[in-house]
Enzyme design. Structure first.
Site, PDB file in Angstrom:
ATOM      1  N   SER A 162     -30.890  -8.588 -24.499  1.00 23.21           N
ATOM      2  CA  SER A 162     -31.147  -9.203 -23.201  1.00 23.21           C
ATOM      3  C   SER A 162     -31.190 -10.718 -23.396  1.00 23.21           C
ATOM      4  O   SER A 162     -31.116 -11.210 -24.516  1.00 23.21           O
ATOM      5  CB  SER A 162     -32.434  -8.682 -22.596  1.00 23.21           C
ATOM      6  OG  SER A 162     -33.479  -8.934 -23.485  1.00 23.21           O
ATOM      7  N   LEU A 163     -31.300 -11.427 -22.306  1.00 22.47           N
ATOM      8  CA  LEU A 163     -31.225 -12.885 -22.385  1.00 22.47           C
ATOM      9  C   LEU A 163     -32.570 -13.508 -22.066  1.00 22.47           C
ATOM     10  O   LEU A 163     -33.292 -13.032 -21.198  1.00 22.47           O
ATOM     11  CB  LEU A 163     -30.210 -13.404 -21.361  1.00 22.47           C
ATOM     12  CG  LEU A 163     -28.754 -13.014 -21.584  1.00 22.47           C
ATOM     13  CD1 LEU A 163     -27.937 -13.314 -20.334  1.00 22.47           C
ATOM     14  CD2 LEU A 163     -28.189 -13.775 -22.777  1.00 22.47           C
ATOM     15  N   CYS A 222     -32.575   3.600  24.081  1.00 27.38           N
ATOM     16  CA  CYS A 222     -32.968   3.373  25.472  1.00 27.38           C
ATOM     17  C   CYS A 222     -31.829   3.864  26.357  1.00 27.38           C
ATOM     18  O   CYS A 222     -30.670   3.513  26.131  1.00 27.38           O
ATOM     19  CB  CYS A 222     -33.198   1.878  25.697  1.00 27.38           C
ATOM     20  SG  CYS A 222     -33.014   1.368  27.417  1.00 27.38           S
ATOM     21  N   ASP A 273       0.830  -1.210   0.000  1.00 24.59           N
ATOM     22  CA  ASP A 273       0.000   0.000   0.000  1.00 24.59           C
ATOM     23  C   ASP A 273       0.853   1.244   0.000  1.00 24.59           C
ATOM     24  O   ASP A 273       0.622   2.187  -0.745  1.00 24.59           O
ATOM     25  CB  ASP A 273      -0.795   0.072   1.316  1.00 24.59           C
ATOM     26  CG  ASP A 273      -2.146  -0.573   1.176  1.00 24.59           C
ATOM     27  OD1 ASP A 273      -2.437  -1.047   0.077  1.00 24.59           O
ATOM     28  OD2 ASP A 273      -2.873  -0.588   2.190  1.00 24.59           O
ATOM     29  N   ARG A 296     -27.277   0.580 -20.239  1.00 23.08           N
ATOM     30  CA  ARG A 296     -27.908  -0.186 -21.301  1.00 23.08           C
ATOM     31  C   ARG A 296     -29.182   0.509 -21.807  1.00 23.08           C
ATOM     32  O   ARG A 296     -29.462   0.487 -23.002  1.00 23.08           O
ATOM     33  CB  ARG A 296     -28.246  -1.575 -20.764  1.00 23.08           C
ATOM     34  CG  ARG A 296     -29.038  -2.425 -21.697  1.00 23.08           C
ATOM     35  CD  ARG A 296     -29.213  -3.820 -21.110  1.00 23.08           C
ATOM     36  NE  ARG A 296     -29.982  -4.657 -22.004  1.00 23.08           N
ATOM     37  CZ  ARG A 296     -31.310  -4.700 -22.021  1.00 23.08           C
ATOM     38  NH1 ARG A 296     -32.002  -3.952 -21.199  1.00 23.08           N
ATOM     39  NH2 ARG A 296     -31.944  -5.494 -22.862  1.00 23.08           N
ATOM     40  N   CYS A 319     -38.437   1.965  26.667  1.00 22.06           N
ATOM     41  CA  CYS A 319     -37.764   0.739  26.217  1.00 22.06           C
ATOM     42  C   CYS A 319     -38.681  -0.458  26.459  1.00 22.06           C
ATOM     43  O   CYS A 319     -39.151  -0.659  27.577  1.00 22.06           O
ATOM     44  CB  CYS A 319     -36.451   0.559  26.967  1.00 22.06           C
ATOM     45  SG  CYS A 319     -35.677  -1.031  26.624  1.00 22.06           S
ATOM     46  N   LYS A 325     -24.164 -14.857 -13.716  1.00 22.22           N
ATOM     47  CA  LYS A 325     -25.016 -13.745 -14.123  1.00 22.22           C
ATOM     48  C   LYS A 325     -25.013 -12.746 -12.976  1.00 22.22           C
ATOM     49  O   LYS A 325     -25.635 -12.961 -11.937  1.00 22.22           O
ATOM     50  CB  LYS A 325     -26.436 -14.226 -14.418  1.00 22.22           C
ATOM     51  CG  LYS A 325     -27.317 -13.108 -14.952  1.00 22.22           C
ATOM     52  CD  LYS A 325     -28.594 -13.656 -15.556  1.00 22.22           C
ATOM     53  CE  LYS A 325     -29.396 -12.577 -16.241  1.00 22.22           C
ATOM     54  NZ  LYS A 325     -29.772 -11.480 -15.385  1.00 22.22           N
TER      55      LYS A 325
HETATM   56  S1  IVH Z   1     -24.551 -11.299 -21.828  1.00 24.68           S
HETATM   57  C1  IVH Z   1     -26.272 -11.430 -25.522  1.00 24.68           C
HETATM   58  N1  IVH Z   1     -23.328 -12.027 -19.648  1.00 24.68           N
HETATM   59  O1  IVH Z   1     -28.046  -9.919 -17.840  1.00 24.68           O
HETATM   60  C2  IVH Z   1     -25.630 -10.935 -24.411  1.00 24.68           C
HETATM   61  N2  IVH Z   1     -25.223 -10.619 -19.461  1.00 24.68           N
HETATM   62  O2  IVH Z   1     -30.693 -10.124 -19.753  1.00 24.68           O
HETATM   63  C3  IVH Z   1     -26.454 -10.289 -23.374  1.00 24.68           C
HETATM   64  N3  IVH Z   1     -25.774  -9.984 -17.173  1.00 24.68           N
HETATM   65  O3  IVH Z   1     -28.588  -6.880 -19.442  1.00 24.68           O
HETATM   66  C4  IVH Z   1     -25.748 -10.072 -22.146  1.00 24.68           C
HETATM   67  N4  IVH Z   1     -24.134 -11.063 -16.204  1.00 24.68           N
HETATM   68  O4  IVH Z   1     -27.149  -6.881 -17.392  1.00 24.68           O
HETATM   69  C5  IVH Z   1     -24.337 -11.326 -20.173  1.00 24.68           C
HETATM   70  N5  IVH Z   1     -22.145 -12.742 -17.797  1.00 24.68           N
HETATM   71  C6  IVH Z   1     -23.147 -12.032 -18.325  1.00 24.68           C
HETATM   72  C7  IVH Z   1     -24.032 -11.286 -17.516  1.00 24.68           C
HETATM   73  C8  IVH Z   1     -25.074 -10.595 -18.139  1.00 24.68           C
HETATM   74  C9  IVH Z   1     -25.177 -10.273 -16.017  1.00 24.68           C
HETATM   75  C10 IVH Z   1     -27.004  -9.166 -17.316  1.00 24.68           C
HETATM   76  C11 IVH Z   1     -26.865  -7.980 -18.214  1.00 24.68           C
HETATM   77  C12 IVH Z   1     -27.923  -8.073 -19.248  1.00 24.68           C
HETATM   78  C13 IVH Z   1     -28.833  -9.116 -18.678  1.00 24.68           C
HETATM   79  C14 IVH Z   1     -29.360  -9.959 -19.816  1.00 24.68           C
END
Ligand code: IVH
Length: 675
Positions: free
Chosen positions: A85-86, A425, A36, A139, A409, A118
């Site tokens: 999104s997934l 208290c 550090d 996003r 109390c 995730k």
């Molecule tokens: S991939 C096609 N990888 O999950 C790729 N997403 O619904 C789309 N997220 O908005 C994203 N960890 O906020 C990806 N390892 C990861 C992730 C991830 C979290 C979140 C991200 C995205 C949402 C997808």
């Protein structure tokens, strides 16, 4: 430019390179090379040079994280490639279906999957031009987000300049989040100040990123994991695995939970494994993400509407549940603070039965407007105390009852004083406070009395066998045998533990006293500035505030503590009972306090500093490091992926601590560790 000035400019740039490199060692690789103090020295040198030669300041300098002024509003930012999104699933069968679909569409080709955690935070995109961060955005709806560049620049794990290679263009995607422990600390602080608290780490991260004043964001403990890319120029990637490794090599943090699998059944087992380890992580995850590794295969699979066909989120059991508030009660803490607690109809949240949730304080209770009989959303994040997140107002029937904080109390009937958002208290002999004080006195980082659990403390206090912590040392075996469920063996064990705790350190003893605002760190500061309790007791206000890091509030609290007659009595009793400690501050020239004297440590698994360094620190403090676990081992330090020593420790009942706890022990002793 003169030759001399050019030399200075070059030196400044070299310093920056060094600092970036050491940041990388520390944050990304978890293997710091310097201490550090050395890091601070480099940083300070850079700051001083930049102050002297402001013409050489560049926006990508490590000193320039928090520069800009507060904004009026955020500008919008259009992503060059939409952020998708997934699709998410919860069941193994659905993951198998995903696998079958992918295989069918690829005509039976070989497939490899990359599995990532995730992360439960907020998706961000970082645009780098020629290696420098130029825009950071949220996003948003996937196409357009907000430009939060100023705020993202304050996050230390987001490089302002990529390491080793500068592509003409690189868009990095990932998740901003708040580490669970840091979230808890932040929330406690907000609660103390009577400010709005956050329901969970994710909301805390969102609230922090969306601050118009970047100085506020800078004060928030945010972090970033990279998991993908958008547009790139100057390089091509064949696989997701290659992308992750590349991101890591140029300075981004990538979770070390990422894995590759060929068989979907292995993916399913890994999901189970990660879910089990969920609470050990310092970041919240709500599932795993399964991605087809090959970029070429990804392209062939394509996307439908907003989600790729080549990836899926395989979620864990949710940590949020609906339940009913049966009652609201008040809990009295060690310092007398009254905390409203919701008594819930028990619900399973992520495998744990939750029947109580904190409402923090009166302000929070009012803000959320929680009433007895309400249906509420309860969340349990990591090992954090469950919280009531919100009330489902549409479920109200009119039969709900509002709760008012008491003026007296609920345990001892003494008067309650209001200090800002907190009611306290003021009863001197409140048994609720006493129980909490004893719990604290005996806790791991205080006098560490093993076997003195909550149930035992309850009985000792209720039967008036203990009226202050010093009474613990007067207990005899026949006293202990009167307690419920206390056999001869456990009574003896407890007596031995009490006896052992008489030999402690000055810092631990100060901490154990439970002086308000004196946590472990302050206790060790005090111990290194005063020789013994007598000297500390006689300290003046001026002397106390002259110690760096000790402010007026803490100083006053220490003075008030020592002014009490009950404190004098307690200290006398402790002394008479034979409680002894290694003195604190040593006269000049003498070695530092050997706080780990006589303690044996065993390490297992990976920790973020080299083992050798950890060993040296332990030895400097008088401890010993051994390679095998025996009954005599005092602490097993379990890092990541611990080995069989951990099992052995559990079997032998040896105390297991994690890296953070270990670091705290060293820090408590004021030894600088890594960076
Ligand atoms: S991939 C096609 N990888 O999950 C790729 N997403 O619904 C789309 N997220 O908005 C994203 N960890 O906020 C990806 N390892 C990861 C992730 C991830 C979290 C979140 C991200 C995205 C949402 C997808």
């Amino acid at each position: 430019m003169g030759v001399e000035k050019e030399e200075i400019r070059k030196h400044i740039e070299e310093l920056r390179e060094k600092i970036r490199y050491h940041n990388y060692r520390y944050y990304v690789l978890n293997e710091p090379e310097i201490s550090d103090a050395e890091y601070d020295r480099l940083f300070k040198e850079l700051e001083e040079l930049e102050a002297k030669y402001p013409e050489f300041i560049t926006p990508d300098s490590p000193t320039q994280r928090v520069g800009a002024k507060p904004l009026e509003e955020f500008k919008t930012y259009r992503h060059s490639i939409p952020m998708l999104s997934l699709n998410s699933v919860m069941e193994a069968a659905e993951v198998r279906e995903f696998d079958e679909r992918v295989r069918r569409m690829l005509g039976g080709e070989e497939i490899e999957y990359v599995v990532e955690p995730k992360i439960d935070g907020l998706a961000m995109e970082l645009v780098y031009k020629d290696g420098a961060l130029v825009v950071g955005s949220t996003r948003g709806d996937g196409w357009t987000g907000e430009d939060v560049t100023q705020n993202l620049r304050t996050i230390k794990t987001i490089p302002l300049r990529t390491l080793s290679e500068a592509l003409p263009l690189l868009e990095v995607r990932g998740e901003v989040y708040m580490p669970v422990r840091k979230f808890r600390e932040l929330n406690e602080e907000l609660g103390r100040r009577g400010e709005r608290m956050f329901a969970n780490p994710r909301n805390a991260a969102a609230g922090s990123v969306r601050q118009l004043d970047p100085r506020v964001t800078a004060s928030r403990p945010l972090d970033f994991f990279a998991y993908g890319i958008g547009r790139v120029e100057g390089r091509e990637f064949k696989t997701q695995w290659e992308i992750l490794n590349y991101l890591k090599s140029i300075g981004f943090r990538v979770s070390d939970l990422v894995r590759r699998f060929e068989d979907i059944e292995d993916v399913i087992s890994y999901h189970e494994e990660v879910e089990k380890r969920r609470d050990e992580l310092d970041y919240e995850i709500d599932g795993i993400v399964v991605k087809v590794n090959s970029v070429e295969q990804q392209n062939r699979l394509g996307t439908i509407s907003r989600s790729p066909r080549w990836a899926i989120a395989y979620k864990f059991q949710p940590r949020e549940e609906f339940t009913k508030v049966k009652d609201i009660v008040v809990q009295v803490g060690r310092t007398g603070a009254l905390t409203p607690v919701a008594i819930l109809e028990p619900v399973q949240i992520g495998g744990v039965t939750v029947s109580r949730a904190t409402l923090h304080n009166e302000e929070e209770l009012k803000r959320k407007d929680v009433r007895i009989g309400d249906t509420v959303v309860v969340e349990r994040a990591g090992d954090v105390i469950p919280e009531v997140v919100s009330v489902i107002k549409s479920k109200r029937t009119g039969a709900e009852r509002e709760f008012k904080m008491p003026d007296r109390c609920p345990v001892c009937g003494a008067e309650v004083l209001k200090e800002g958002p907190i009611r306290r208290c003021i009863g001197v002999s409140c048994t609720a406070q006493l129980k909490e004080r004893i719990k604290h006195f005996a806790s791991l980082r205080a006098l560490d009395i093993e076997g003195l659990g909550e149930k035992v403390i309850e009985q000792l206090v209720d039967r008036k066998m203990v009226t202050d912590p010093a009474d613990l040392f007067r207990l005899s075996k026949s006293d202990l045998l009167k307690l419920e469920r206390m056999g001869d063996k456990s009574a003896q064990k407890l007596l031995d533990a009490i006896e052992k705790s008489k030999h402690t350190t000055f810092a631990r003893l100060i901490y154990a006293l439970g002086i308000r605002h004196v946590g472990e760190h302050t206790a060790s500061l005090l111990a290194s500035n005063f020789r013994d309790m007598e000297e500390l007791r006689n300290a003046t206000y001026d002397k106390l505030v002259s110690i760096p890091e000790i402010g007026p509030e803490v100083a006053k609290s220490i003075l008030l503590f020592f002014e009490q007659e009950s404190t004098a009595r307690l200290l006398r009793k402790l002394e008479e009972a034979g409680v002894r400690y290694e003195p604190g501050r040593k006269p000049e020239g003498e070695a530092r306090e050997k706080v780990l004297a006589g303690k044996t440590f065993v390490f297992t698994g990976r920790i973020s500093i080299p083992r050798e360094e950890a060993k040296r620190k332990v030895e400097q403090l008088g401890g010993r490091v051994s390679s095998s676990v025996t009954k005599k081992t005092d602490y097993v330090v379990a890092g990541e992926e611990p080995g069989s020593k951990l099992e052995k420790a559990h079997k032998l009942g040896v105390k297991v601590i994690d890296e953070e706890e270990f670091m705290k022990m060293l820090k408590g002793a004021d030894i600088s560790v890594g960076n």
